[in-house]
Design an enzyme around this catalytic site. Structure first.
Site: not given
Length: 353
Positions: A119, A141, A183, A220, A230, A234, A238, A241, A245, A257
């Site tokens: 965990r 992330k 990016e 960032k 998010e 945040r 994106n 994106h 994606h 990417h």
């Protein structure tokens, strides 16, 4: 050794991003108290992973080297399960650490493996690509891809620290270096226009690359320090994106990417302009900056039905409504909620090859 720049990431679980060269000594500090360290790496980075493993062994930390498939091929639940099996066989405990050595795909995987094992155990990304340094390794992330799409399974699990060794960029293939710049450009449009000015004046040569990397990381860090999970702010990261994606999924994750993000940025700019949110000059600047770097700005017209279907399961979507990050002006990101199919299609016509 170059001077090391420290960029602090605040929030509920603060940590530092270190930018410089020859950072293995800093890695040992982040692993303090660990008896074992799993070093996840893709085969092309075996020499670097071996050097890290040797350094760990000399410091009395037992290294466990785990090679994973390169790029997006390694970012799936089967590979993650293989890693967990390795940790179990090695007797990994809560005080042990996972180290991810590679680009964005490997660090995403390493973080996810660490987030789920017991965990949550410590992990440290050692970013070796430009994309990894300015995006994937920073922010906590983590995740893997599934048949439904990219990064739909994952966890927010901040690292103990991030190492960005600029020496790794010296041997990075030019196509990968350029891809990572997408990016960086994104960060310029959403928060730090000085990035765009620097690229337009100098490109991304040896004299400007470090500053570009540090500025993008700072953007960032500021965002994720204020919004880890998010919940609001945040989402601006994106930008570009949603379409990106979808392109990656349609291409079976064979596109880089950064290439997909580049097309996605042009699309998001067109969407914002057609929605009356963004001025024409700033929209056009997207295409000119990206094209000057050698990044793609178009995609085939015939792909639109598949792209739209994929975007409908984007993680920013709410029910049947699509949501896009757009700009209300330079460095003024906002959300476009529920654009019509006609508007979406009209924007795509501006990126059709």
């Amino acid at each position: 050794m170059d001077d090391v720049t420290t960029i602090a990431v605040g929030g509920e679980r603060p940590y530092d991003v270190l930018v410089g060269r020859d950072l293995l000594g800093h890695l040992l500090r982040l692993l303090d108290g660990a008896a074992r360290a799993a070093v996840l790496y893709a085969p092309p980075l075996k020499p670097h992973a071996d050097a890290i493993a040797a350094t760990l062994a000399e410091a009395g930390i037992v290294p466990l080297a785990i090679d994973v498939p390169d790029a997006e091929a390694g970012k799936n639940i089967d590979v993650a399960a293989h890693c967990w099996d390795q940790l179990g066989a090695a007797g990994f405990t809560r005080t042990d650490v996972v180290v991810g050595v590679g680009g964005g795909a490997v660090t995403d995987l390493a973080g996810f493996v660490a987030a789920c094992w017991l965990r949550g155990v410590r992990w440290v990304p050692v970013a070796t690509s430009l994309l990894g340094m300015v995006d994937a390794a920073v922010g906590g992330k983590t995740g893997v891809n599934t048949a439904a799409g990219k990064n739909l399974v994952g966890a927010f699990h901040p690292p103990a620290g991030v190492l960005c060794d600029l020496a790794m960029l010296d041997t990075l293939p030019p196509v990968d270096l350029v891809a990572g710049l997408a990016e960086v450009v994104k960060c310029g449009f959403i928060a730090d226009p000085a990035i765009l000015d620097l690229i337009e004046a100098k490109g991304a040569d040896e004299g400007s690359l470090r500053e570009l990397v540090e500025r993008a990381i700072q953007v960032k860090a500021d965002v994720v320090g204020a919004d880890l999970r998010e919940g609001g702010l945040r989402e601006v990261l994106n930008y570009g994106h949603t379409l990106a994606h979808a392109i990656e999924k349609v291409e079976g994750y064979t596109w880089r990417h950064g290439h997909a993000v580049s097309v996605g940025l042009v699309y998001a700019a067109a969407l914002g302009r057609l929605a009356g949110r963004l001025d024409e000059a700033t929209a056009k600047r997207h295409r000119s900056v990206l094209a000057a770097l050698g990044l793609p700005t178009a995609y085939p017209a015939r792909a639109w039905p598949d792209l739209l279907a994929t975007m409908r399961v984007d993680k920013k979507a709410r029910g049947s409504r699509l949501r896009f990050v757009v700009l209300d002006g330079l460095a003024k990101p906002s959300i476009l909620d529920g654009p019509s199919d006609e508007l979406l299609r009209a924007a795509y016509r501006e990126v059709e090859a």
